[in-house]
Structures are given as structure tokens and as C-alpha cells.
Design an enzyme around this catalytic site. Sequence first.
Site, PDB file in Angstrom:
ATOM      1  N   ASP A 215       0.805  -1.106   0.085  1.00 39.05           N
ATOM      2  CA  ASP A 215      -0.021  -0.213   0.047  1.00 39.05           C
ATOM      3  C   ASP A 215       0.981   1.296  -0.014  1.00 39.05           C
ATOM      4  O   ASP A 215       1.901   1.397   0.806  1.00 39.05           O
ATOM      5  CB  ASP A 215      -1.139   0.042   1.155  1.00 39.05           C
ATOM      6  CG  ASP A 215      -1.840   1.168   1.179  1.00 39.05           C
ATOM      7  OD1 ASP A 215      -2.605   1.276   0.350  1.00 39.05           O
ATOM      8  OD2 ASP A 215      -1.731   1.974   2.179  1.00 39.05           O
ATOM      9  N   GLU A 275      15.148 -14.686  -0.344  1.00 42.44           N
ATOM     10  CA  GLU A 275      15.428 -15.864   0.620  1.00 42.44           C
ATOM     11  C   GLU A 275      14.489 -17.001   0.459  1.00 42.44           C
ATOM     12  O   GLU A 275      14.574 -18.197   0.855  1.00 42.44           O
ATOM     13  CB  GLU A 275      15.479 -15.558   2.078  1.00 42.44           C
ATOM     14  CG  GLU A 275      16.774 -14.488   2.360  1.00 42.44           C
ATOM     15  CD  GLU A 275      16.556 -14.287   3.868  1.00 42.44           C
ATOM     16  OE1 GLU A 275      16.002 -14.727   4.588  1.00 42.44           O
ATOM     17  OE2 GLU A 275      17.244 -13.110   4.176  1.00 42.44           O
TER      18      GLU A 275
END
Length: 561
Positions: A215, A275
Site C-alpha cells: 500500500d 530468501e
Amino acid sequence: MTYQDPTMTQDSALITDPDWWRGAVIYQIYPRSYQDSTGDGIGDLAGIIQRLPHVASLGVDAIWLSPFFTSPMLDFGYDVSDYRDVDPMFGTLSDFDELIAKAHELGIKIIIDLVLSHTSDQHPWFIESRADRTNDKADWFVWADPKLDGTPPNNWLSIFGGPAWQWDTSRQQYFLHNFLAEQPDLNFHNAEVRQELLDVARFWLDRGVDGFRLDTVNFYYCDAQLRDNPALPLEERNDNIAPAVNPYNHQEHLYDKNQPENLGFLQDLRSLLNEYDAITTVGEVGDSQRGSEIQATYTGGGDKLHMAYDFALLCQAHPTGTRVAEIMQTAESFGSDSWGCWAYSNHDVERHSSRWNLSDAAQRTYAALLMSLRGSVCIYQGEELGLSEADVAFEDLQDPYGIRFWPKFKGRDGCRTPMVWKSDNQNGGFSEGTPWLPVSADHLSKSVQAQENTPGSMLTFYRRLIAFRKEQLPLLKGIFELLHADDTHIRFVREHNGQSILCAFNLSEEEQSFDLPAGAWTMDSKAPFTISRDGAKVTLPAWQAAFAVTLGSNTGDSSDG
């Protein structure tokens, strides 16, 4: 795309192309308004689980789930008071885990809405920060002393109206809020804040989410010197981000957002995401003057966001062929390694069928155009039904934005009314209780039930359109080459690895024709439109689209111009 073999085990079936998001169709769900499972009139996670088969039937790749975090709900979840829990009105963390599992079983990924630029004033971080000027979180939010005359430190304005500064009697300082006064802005210049927000992202990644919608991603940093924004010349003002009645449009927002330091945080976030396997991000860029440039900057280079969207196709301006061509060429001009995510409607804007006053045929043609642009696509719940903007009476309004600017701007409630599943009751199958917003009577005849087994329905059309897009690799990942555009017609080629598809759209009530480019073009029989041709000449009836394919690489235009 999720590649599945029927012989795979469930775990191995979830092995995913790391670039699945490139060209994906993402379905936005506004949890309050999708399906209520408890009868309290508010949609919830269990309700979404109940309706996952509908989402799967559309053929979309992922769900974008608007906020469900703990919140006082002054901005309906975009004011977060606990980033690591589910608000009880929506369910529990166990419900969320079940939603992830059920969605993955159906081959649907889950992207959650992270609101990192600001919190609720009820968040423990802010409660501690405002207590005094010496506590451990004193610098976690943007605080500033008043000017000598007691007025705010600069001229920055809130998108929700009025100054972007709120006086706090405890600290005897102002704090920054780009939205509601109850939504204080975090101080991204503080390394502890940045690390804590990365830890929040890790918390949800560890629970199995497939990505984040971020957002107001260009609002994270403000100018450290708190310099005044300059006035924006009258001729440059538009209502792409804020309604025309809002003085927010009177400023050039050079210092309250869009700061260069933001790139470093996005790189840190991307390092964290790397990751994990096959994670994506889509950022919301709120800027009227430089949206396309920021979108490209934030997604270019492969080390920041995966994709982003601005409000170029979410604003009031009608998307003529000329305008769409300009938007796409502007996006292309900033670099081929950037990636957009295009949408016509979402929870923040009037539904596009009403905003642009589109007929049923026009909605279908514009949907086909959206599915053909270079980039990924977001569609908003109910868009697949052809829902219009609901007319919500003032006494039923919930949105503080609409209440503030009524009646010139009626806010966002008209696009947030409940999803309609059935036509045989006044609540549309959404709830057995009283819905938090009234169900539009105009929507009932367009319910999922009414359209489910109707060959010519809008729902059937969207399913066919999405399936067609997924079968055409050039539409998912190909380059974009404009052939022709005017206000009533746009034509372009998408090409990938020697495969080409020509896409042509008649955006008018008048029949139009064009000549196919040189090459061995074949009208695609799988396309959701049936178009005739006479040799190289293709005739497009009113509000129709044509798709032609070739294995050749020649896409030069020898058409009518």
C-alpha cells in the site's frame, strides 16, 4: 503459472516458476464484502475459503487479499494496530493458515496487503512514541516542532483533507499523517523501524504467503528537512489520486513522498524476499505527475519490486485508444526491464463500468484490452459479473473519505458493497445478517447464481478471456509494439520467442476495418470474439476485438493507418 503434473504429489505440485507473476491475473478480494460466514454482516476469512471454488473457476493465478490485520477499522484495516494477527471480525491466524492451504490446493497463490507507511494511532508503537520525547520509540514516527506561531511545520496536506499534521498534547509536537489523523506515518529514516517492518514481512512469508501488495509504496519516506511542497500550476492539476474537490491536487508533492531513500528500502525488502521461493510484490504508486516514472524506477533492475501500478487506468479519464497507447508507450520508454500491473477497478475507485459509462459490449472489449497489455493484470471482485458502482445513501456511508467530501465526492463505499452470489434474497447470499453496507438492488440480477450456467454471461466471458490469455505466451510475457491508435481504435502486436499475436480493438459504436500486416496471420479461433476477414482486410463491428496469430516475426504495419 503453476506447472502441475497429475502424477505429482501435493507438495511437489506447488513447485512454481519463479516468474509466475509475470503476466499473471490477480483477483482482488475485499474481505469485509466477499462472504460472511457468521451472520454478523461482515465478510471474513472463512467466507473466503467457502468461495475459493468460484475464484478457481475464473482461472486466475493469485488472490490479492486486502487487509485483515487487527485494527480499529477507522479506515477499514488500512489502519493497523497489530501487524502479526488477524482481527477477530475476520477470524484467526488458524483461519488464515487454512485459507493459504486451501488456496494452494486449488493452484491459487495468496498475496496479502501490507500497509507499511503508517499504522493506527492505537498501535502499541505509536502509543509508546507519543508518551514523551525520550522513550525507546520516540523517533519511530514523524514528529516535528511547530513553527514559532504554533502552526504546522510545513504546508503538506492529507489525501483525506486538511493539513497532514496533527497536534499532540503529550509531546507538544505535531505528527505526520498522509491519510486520517488516526493513521500516523512511520519514520523510515529510523533503521529500527525499517528492520521491524522487514521482520513483519518475514512473519507472513514464514506462514506461506506468496507475496505482498504494498500500500502507498511511494509514501514510505518523507523529506528529512520537511521542506514545503511547491504549488502545482493549474494546468497540471488532475484528479488521478484525489478527487477534484480536494486541495491535495494543488501541490506538487516533491517532499512528502517519492524520496530517493525509498529505493534502498525496496532493495532490502527484495533481498529478504529472495530468501524464499517464487515470491512477488506489487506496489501501489500514488502520484499524479510522475506515476509511470516511479512505477518503472521501482520495478526496474530486478532488485526492488517485481511489479507496480499507478492510477493511469484507475482515474476518471476515459481510456481512448490514443490514451491507452500513450500510457503504454510512456511505460515502455522508462525501460524494458520494468513491469506494470494494470487494473481498471479496485477498492479505492468508482467501478469502471460506471466511471466510464460502459455498455455491456464496451465492458467486454475493454476487458479484452486489459488482458492484452504488457504487464500483469488485477481484476476486482464483482468485475467478472459486470457490476456497476452502487448508489449508497449518505446515511449508509461508512467511508470517512466520502463523508468528508460529500456530495461532490461520495467516497469509496459504492465499490465496496457486498459481492452478490444469489438473486433470490435481498442480501445476495452474502450474509444471513444485516450487511455492513447495503447490497445494491441493481446487482442482484447479475449474481454468480444468475450467470453461472449462462453461455453469454459476463462471468462466462471472463472465464473464457482469462483462459485465452493463459494459452498465449506472447500475451503473458511478450514485448509490446504499437501499430496504430486513435481515439476509437488501438492495434498492437505482442511477440515472444518468435510467436506473435496481433490485438485490435474497436472502441466505438461504428464498424471499423484494417489490413493485417504482411505475414502469415491466422484469426485465432480460441479468442472470445468471432471476427471475419476478407484476405488481409479485417472488419471489426462496434465494440469488438480481433486476435490474429503467426509464427513469423514480421510485425510491420501495412494497414490503413
